[in-house]
Enzyme design. Sequence first.
Site, mmCIF file in Angstrom:
data_model
loop_
_atom_site.group_PDB
_atom_site.id
_atom_site.type_symbol
_atom_site.label_atom_id
_atom_site.label_comp_id
_atom_site.label_asym_id
_atom_site.label_seq_id
_atom_site.Cartn_x
_atom_site.Cartn_y
_atom_site.Cartn_z
ATOM 1 N N ASN A 10 42.491 41.839 -0.038
ATOM 2 C CA ASN A 10 42.806 40.987 1.189
ATOM 3 C C ASN A 10 43.861 40.048 0.708
ATOM 4 O OD1 ASN A 10 42.790 39.244 3.273
ATOM 5 N ND2 ASN A 10 40.608 39.161 3.313
ATOM 6 N N ARG A 92 43.516 45.138 3.663
ATOM 7 C CA ARG A 92 43.284 44.399 5.215
ATOM 8 C C ARG A 92 44.689 44.132 5.463
ATOM 9 N NH1 ARG A 92 41.622 38.505 6.497
ATOM 10 N NH2 ARG A 92 41.641 38.791 8.909
ATOM 11 N N HIS A 181 39.924 40.323 14.045
ATOM 12 C CA HIS A 181 38.419 40.479 13.120
ATOM 13 C C HIS A 181 37.982 42.005 13.691
ATOM 14 C CE1 HIS A 181 37.461 36.021 13.622
ATOM 15 N NE2 HIS A 181 38.097 36.216 12.352
ATOM 16 N N HIS A 209 31.445 37.105 16.294
ATOM 17 C CA HIS A 209 31.941 36.787 14.797
ATOM 18 C C HIS A 209 32.072 35.296 15.004
ATOM 19 C CE1 HIS A 209 34.015 37.764 11.199
ATOM 20 N NE2 HIS A 209 34.523 36.620 11.501
ATOM 21 N N LEU A 210 31.329 34.324 14.363
ATOM 22 C CA LEU A 210 31.364 33.027 14.269
ATOM 23 C C LEU A 210 31.591 32.475 12.912
ATOM 24 C CD1 LEU A 210 28.477 32.150 16.577
ATOM 25 C CD2 LEU A 210 30.836 32.783 17.369
ATOM 26 N N GLY A 211 32.701 32.493 12.469
ATOM 27 C CA GLY A 211 32.953 32.016 11.074
ATOM 28 C C GLY A 211 34.096 30.834 11.093
ATOM 29 N N GLY A 213 37.180 31.032 11.660
ATOM 30 C CA GLY A 213 37.819 31.863 12.940
ATOM 31 C C GLY A 213 36.404 32.238 13.549
ATOM 32 N N ARG A 242 40.909 25.861 15.335
ATOM 33 C CA ARG A 242 41.685 26.444 16.325
ATOM 34 C C ARG A 242 40.999 25.713 17.651
ATOM 35 N NH1 ARG A 242 41.571 31.911 13.674
ATOM 36 N NH2 ARG A 242 43.060 31.997 12.303
ATOM 37 N N GLY A 331 29.940 33.402 8.869
ATOM 38 C CA GLY A 331 29.190 32.289 8.307
ATOM 39 C C GLY A 331 28.414 31.523 9.175
ATOM 40 N N VAL A 332 28.853 30.981 10.475
ATOM 41 C CA VAL A 332 28.058 30.426 11.481
ATOM 42 C C VAL A 332 27.171 31.242 11.986
ATOM 43 C CG1 VAL A 332 27.914 28.773 13.334
ATOM 44 C CG2 VAL A 332 29.774 28.604 11.505
ATOM 45 N N ASN A 335 24.149 31.988 9.447
ATOM 46 C CA ASN A 335 23.420 31.005 8.840
ATOM 47 C C ASN A 335 22.823 29.926 9.841
ATOM 48 O OD1 ASN A 335 23.594 31.995 6.211
ATOM 49 N ND2 ASN A 335 25.609 31.749 6.577
ATOM 50 N N GLU A 385 33.219 43.318 5.760
ATOM 51 C CA GLU A 385 34.494 43.786 6.040
ATOM 52 C C GLU A 385 35.263 44.490 4.856
ATOM 53 O OE1 GLU A 385 35.433 39.514 7.504
ATOM 54 O OE2 GLU A 385 37.116 40.529 8.745
HETATM 55 P P1 AMP Z 1 33.371 32.588 7.349
HETATM 56 O O1 AMP Z 1 34.651 32.098 7.844
HETATM 57 O O2 AMP Z 1 32.622 33.727 7.869
HETATM 58 O O3 AMP Z 1 33.402 32.587 5.576
HETATM 59 O O4 AMP Z 1 32.601 31.063 7.711
HETATM 60 C C1 AMP Z 1 32.643 29.825 7.146
HETATM 61 C C2 AMP Z 1 31.807 29.009 7.967
HETATM 62 O O5 AMP Z 1 30.592 29.256 8.084
HETATM 63 C C3 AMP Z 1 31.938 27.447 7.213
HETATM 64 O O6 AMP Z 1 33.015 26.704 7.656
HETATM 65 C C4 AMP Z 1 30.609 26.909 7.980
HETATM 66 O O7 AMP Z 1 30.973 26.311 9.045
HETATM 67 C C5 AMP Z 1 29.727 28.170 8.131
HETATM 68 N N1 AMP Z 1 28.754 28.003 7.419
HETATM 69 C C6 AMP Z 1 28.454 28.744 6.264
HETATM 70 N N2 AMP Z 1 27.140 28.502 5.570
HETATM 71 C C7 AMP Z 1 26.501 27.763 6.636
HETATM 72 C C8 AMP Z 1 25.031 27.525 6.668
HETATM 73 N N3 AMP Z 1 24.266 27.647 5.672
HETATM 74 N N4 AMP Z 1 24.808 26.963 7.888
HETATM 75 C C9 AMP Z 1 25.514 26.670 8.909
HETATM 76 N N5 AMP Z 1 27.062 27.042 8.834
HETATM 77 C C10 AMP Z 1 27.236 27.678 7.700
#
Ligand code: AMP
Length: 406
Positions: A10, A92, A181, A209-211, A213, A242, A331-332, A335, A385
């Site tokens: 990637n 990717r 995504h 998909h809540l990261g 991005g 964003r 990530g969000v 978690n 991914e």
């Molecule tokens: P990603 O882009 O999928 O790697 O997601 C990254 C985002 O996930 C970070 O900017 C955080 O906002 C969120 N995140 C990661 N770990 C946690 C957690 N334990 N609790 C809440 N949000 C999290």
Amino acid sequence: MSGSRVLVLNSGSSSVKYQLLDMRDGGRLAVGLVERIGESGSRLKHSPADGESREWNGSVPDHDAALKAMAAELDRDGLGLGSPELAAIGHRVVHGGLRFTEPTVVDDAVLAEIERLIPVAPLHNPANLTGIRTAQALRPDLPQVAVFDTAFHTTMPESAARYAIDVETADAHRVRRYGFHGTSHAYVSRETARLLGRAPEDVNVIVLHLGNGASASAVRGGRCVDTSMGLTPLEGLVMGTRSGDTDPAVIFHLMRVGGMSADEIDTLLNKRSGLIGLCGDNDMREIRRRVDAGDERAGLAFDIYIHRLKKYIGAYYAVLGRVDAVAFTAGVGENSAPVREAAVAGLEGLGLAVDGGLNAVRGDGARLISPADARVAVAVVPTDEEMEIAAQTYALVNDSGNQNLT
Ligand code: AMP
């Protein structure tokens, strides 16, 4: 074809993430990252499955040096790129436009087409191309496979994919909704069906998909019918940095009244908006900490984030007609129990609810968090991914290998 390993790359503008997977058992043989390529203080982190992680800081002037550094680390573990076990390299690639609806073995024509798409993906496609060319130079004999972030969304009907703007102008500049995504949405929608014990063809899923991005998609029977990102990843949900959806006239207003240039507004909407623009933080953990401490700006940012998410859940419910599951990922999504709880709060009329106890449990695998008698399943489904890229790459090279034999 004898090898069973796939290297997944990637390549970003200043980083390369890699994973070496064994497709016989899906095992991860090594995982690593080279960061700050071409900047001061480059860093490599390499974690073999059978050993201690290694890290070093030094000078990595370009992608060629980054991939050579990666190759040297893999060599040290006896997993070098020269191994006959390596079947292919899967890349990717962010933007495949309309042409690439499937993973594709790279040749000169494919490289030229990825290059032709640079105007619609100026940040991502050049870095992806550099990664492919560098890997080709390292192993010219090996199949290189491009797996496109946009491919899963090419099944969207025209009614979802077109903006309501003059057709000739839109087509002349390839302005339409592509979505991103896609590898994650494909993987998560399939894993959600598996979690429900049903075939993907029988299941309608809303994937969130809540990261950093973030994007939502409506998946009917395994095919994407709508997604929240558009021409670029800027459209849709509120993200880490964003804005997601805004009135397009905000841009003219900022140009005419605010005296800002197109580039300045690009930076504003992509890098200084979303959660970070609203409250100064883009990490949901920190935002929740501030909300719990009574911080009003963080509270408002959280509310705007959730409001937008709810609107998309409602919209995709309407698009799908029947929804079997809502899946949270990245990530969000994986978690943050408070985000999941708030996103479906008040949607009982749609058959959506989370069980407080199940939602609070932290776990690694895919799991249901809705009450046992819920009409619609709500699930947490960790995305993968790299595994999806490796699986698609491996399937493709095996397929073409078999075709060559017949
Ligand atoms: P990603 O882009 O999928 O790697 O997601 C990254 C985002 O996930 C970070 O900017 C955080 O906002 C969120 N995140 C990661 N770990 C946690 C957690 N334990 N609790 C809440 N949000 C999290």
